[in-house]
Motif scaffolding. Structure first.
Motif, mmCIF file in Angstrom:
data_model
loop_
_atom_site.group_PDB
_atom_site.id
_atom_site.type_symbol
_atom_site.label_atom_id
_atom_site.label_comp_id
_atom_site.label_asym_id
_atom_site.label_seq_id
_atom_site.Cartn_x
_atom_site.Cartn_y
_atom_site.Cartn_z
ATOM 1 N N UNK A 69 0.845 -1.208 -0.036
ATOM 2 C CA UNK A 69 -0.153 0.131 -0.050
ATOM 3 C C UNK A 69 1.014 1.335 0.141
ATOM 4 N N UNK A 70 1.944 1.401 0.947
ATOM 5 C CA UNK A 70 2.996 2.409 1.013
ATOM 6 C C UNK A 70 3.592 2.336 -0.492
ATOM 7 N N UNK A 71 4.049 1.572 -1.019
ATOM 8 C CA UNK A 71 4.606 1.573 -2.295
ATOM 9 C C UNK A 71 3.856 2.024 -3.243
ATOM 10 N N UNK A 72 2.598 1.866 -3.449
ATOM 11 C CA UNK A 72 1.617 2.082 -4.306
ATOM 12 C C UNK A 72 1.554 3.496 -4.297
ATOM 13 N N UNK A 73 1.389 3.874 -3.028
ATOM 14 C CA UNK A 73 1.204 5.465 -2.763
ATOM 15 C C UNK A 73 2.375 6.370 -3.187
ATOM 16 N N UNK A 74 3.609 5.848 -2.938
ATOM 17 C CA UNK A 74 4.742 6.515 -3.417
ATOM 18 C C UNK A 74 4.661 6.643 -5.134
ATOM 19 N N UNK A 75 4.152 5.690 -5.817
ATOM 20 C CA UNK A 75 4.179 5.594 -7.089
ATOM 21 C C UNK A 75 2.818 6.182 -7.678
ATOM 22 N N UNK A 76 1.811 6.808 -6.837
ATOM 23 C CA UNK A 76 0.806 7.381 -7.235
ATOM 24 C C UNK A 76 -0.396 6.425 -7.766
ATOM 25 N N UNK A 77 -0.307 5.089 -7.452
ATOM 26 C CA UNK A 77 -1.235 4.201 -8.099
ATOM 27 C C UNK A 77 -1.812 3.782 -6.910
ATOM 28 N N UNK A 78 -3.017 3.170 -7.233
ATOM 29 C CA UNK A 78 -3.893 2.424 -6.248
ATOM 30 C C UNK A 78 -3.455 0.921 -5.846
ATOM 31 N N UNK A 79 -3.731 0.560 -4.563
ATOM 32 C CA UNK A 79 -3.328 -0.680 -4.339
ATOM 33 C C UNK A 79 -3.768 -1.664 -5.201
ATOM 34 N N UNK A 80 -4.848 -1.986 -5.481
ATOM 35 C CA UNK A 80 -5.622 -2.591 -6.573
ATOM 36 C C UNK A 80 -4.543 -2.813 -7.853
ATOM 37 N N UNK A 81 -4.318 -1.817 -8.515
ATOM 38 C CA UNK A 81 -3.559 -1.328 -9.678
ATOM 39 C C UNK A 81 -1.985 -2.336 -9.187
ATOM 40 N N UNK A 82 -1.566 -1.724 -8.090
ATOM 41 C CA UNK A 82 -0.222 -2.463 -7.638
ATOM 42 C C UNK A 82 -0.299 -4.026 -7.605
ATOM 43 N N UNK A 83 -1.256 -4.581 -7.027
ATOM 44 C CA UNK A 83 -1.650 -5.935 -7.130
ATOM 45 C C UNK A 83 -1.653 -6.536 -8.455
ATOM 46 N N UNK A 84 -2.507 -5.934 -9.358
ATOM 47 C CA UNK A 84 -2.348 -6.348 -10.925
ATOM 48 C C UNK A 84 -1.217 -6.525 -11.354
ATOM 49 N N UNK A 85 -0.330 -5.362 -11.160
ATOM 50 C CA UNK A 85 1.117 -5.372 -11.874
ATOM 51 C C UNK A 85 2.001 -6.379 -11.365
ATOM 52 N N UNK A 86 1.655 -6.521 -10.069
ATOM 53 C CA UNK A 86 2.558 -7.833 -9.484
ATOM 54 C C UNK A 86 2.139 -8.971 -10.273
ATOM 55 N N UNK A 87 0.885 -9.258 -10.237
ATOM 56 C CA UNK A 87 0.549 -10.578 -10.940
ATOM 57 C C UNK A 87 0.762 -10.664 -12.406
ATOM 58 N N UNK A 88 0.749 -9.651 -13.052
ATOM 59 C CA UNK A 88 1.490 -9.748 -14.317
ATOM 60 C C UNK A 88 3.004 -9.707 -14.587
ATOM 61 N N UNK A 89 3.674 -9.589 -13.556
ATOM 62 C CA UNK A 89 5.008 -9.678 -13.418
ATOM 63 C C UNK A 89 5.777 -8.219 -14.086
ATOM 64 N N UNK A 90 4.821 -7.193 -13.914
ATOM 65 C CA UNK A 90 5.428 -5.827 -14.287
ATOM 66 C C UNK A 90 5.472 -4.591 -13.316
ATOM 67 N N UNK A 91 5.390 -5.134 -12.192
ATOM 68 C CA UNK A 91 5.489 -4.033 -10.995
ATOM 69 C C UNK A 91 6.921 -3.319 -11.257
ATOM 70 N N UNK A 92 6.964 -2.150 -11.435
ATOM 71 C CA UNK A 92 8.323 -1.208 -11.714
ATOM 72 C C UNK A 92 9.283 -1.465 -11.004
ATOM 73 N N UNK A 93 9.299 -2.040 -9.749
ATOM 74 C CA UNK A 93 10.555 -2.552 -8.829
ATOM 75 C C UNK A 93 10.497 -3.884 -8.190
ATOM 76 N N UNK A 94 11.384 -4.241 -7.642
ATOM 77 C CA UNK A 94 11.245 -5.591 -7.049
ATOM 78 C C UNK A 94 10.468 -5.656 -5.837
ATOM 79 N N UNK A 95 9.816 -6.885 -6.026
ATOM 80 C CA UNK A 95 8.786 -6.785 -4.801
ATOM 81 C C UNK A 95 8.841 -8.491 -4.031
ATOM 82 N N UNK A 96 9.022 -8.431 -2.779
ATOM 83 C CA UNK A 96 9.546 -9.516 -1.979
ATOM 84 C C UNK A 96 8.054 -10.071 -1.569
ATOM 85 N N UNK A 97 7.901 -11.478 -1.465
ATOM 86 C CA UNK A 97 6.834 -12.241 -1.066
ATOM 87 C C UNK A 97 7.220 -12.611 0.368
ATOM 88 N N UNK A 98 6.581 -12.335 1.721
ATOM 89 C CA UNK A 98 7.018 -12.595 3.065
ATOM 90 C C UNK A 98 5.881 -13.086 3.410
#
Length: 94
Positions: free
Chosen positions: A26-55
């Motif tokens: 959620x914080x990363x999405x805010x920093x990028x100026x996108x909504x959290x739902x869009x961030x999840x979509x980008x991750x699942x498509x493998x195109x989030x603009x920076x590395x993402x860790x799954x913990x």
């Protein structure tokens, strides 16, 4: 007494520099100026603009690559830091 509701808009420049080593999605999405739902979509498509860790079941985004994605390469030096004797490239002794 209750605390004020969290700010929902994009992070300010100062807020970005106060982030911990990793942030939640959620914080990363805010920093990028996108909504959290869009961030999840980008991750699942493998195109989030920076590395993402799954913990476990959570996503964490390392702050340094996030800042690079935002075009921020180095931490600024604040006047308070200079007054304390910490300039660019100096260690704060921590």
């Amino acid at each position: 007494m209750t605390s004020p509701p969290p700010r929902l808009g994009p992070l300010t420049f100062t807020e970005v520099f106060d982030l911990p080593v990793t942030v939640d999605l959620r914080t990363a999405a805010r920093a990028l100026g996108i909504c959290t739902q869009t961030a999840y979509r980008l991750i699942h498509r493998g195109v989030f603009p920076c590395p993402v860790l799954r913990v476990g079941g959570l996503f964490r985004v390392p702050t340094t690559p996030l800042m690079r994605t935002l075009g921020i390469e180095e931490r600024p030096v604040y006047a308070v830091d200079l007054d304390a004797g910490m300039g660019a490239g100096q260690d704060d002794g921590a």
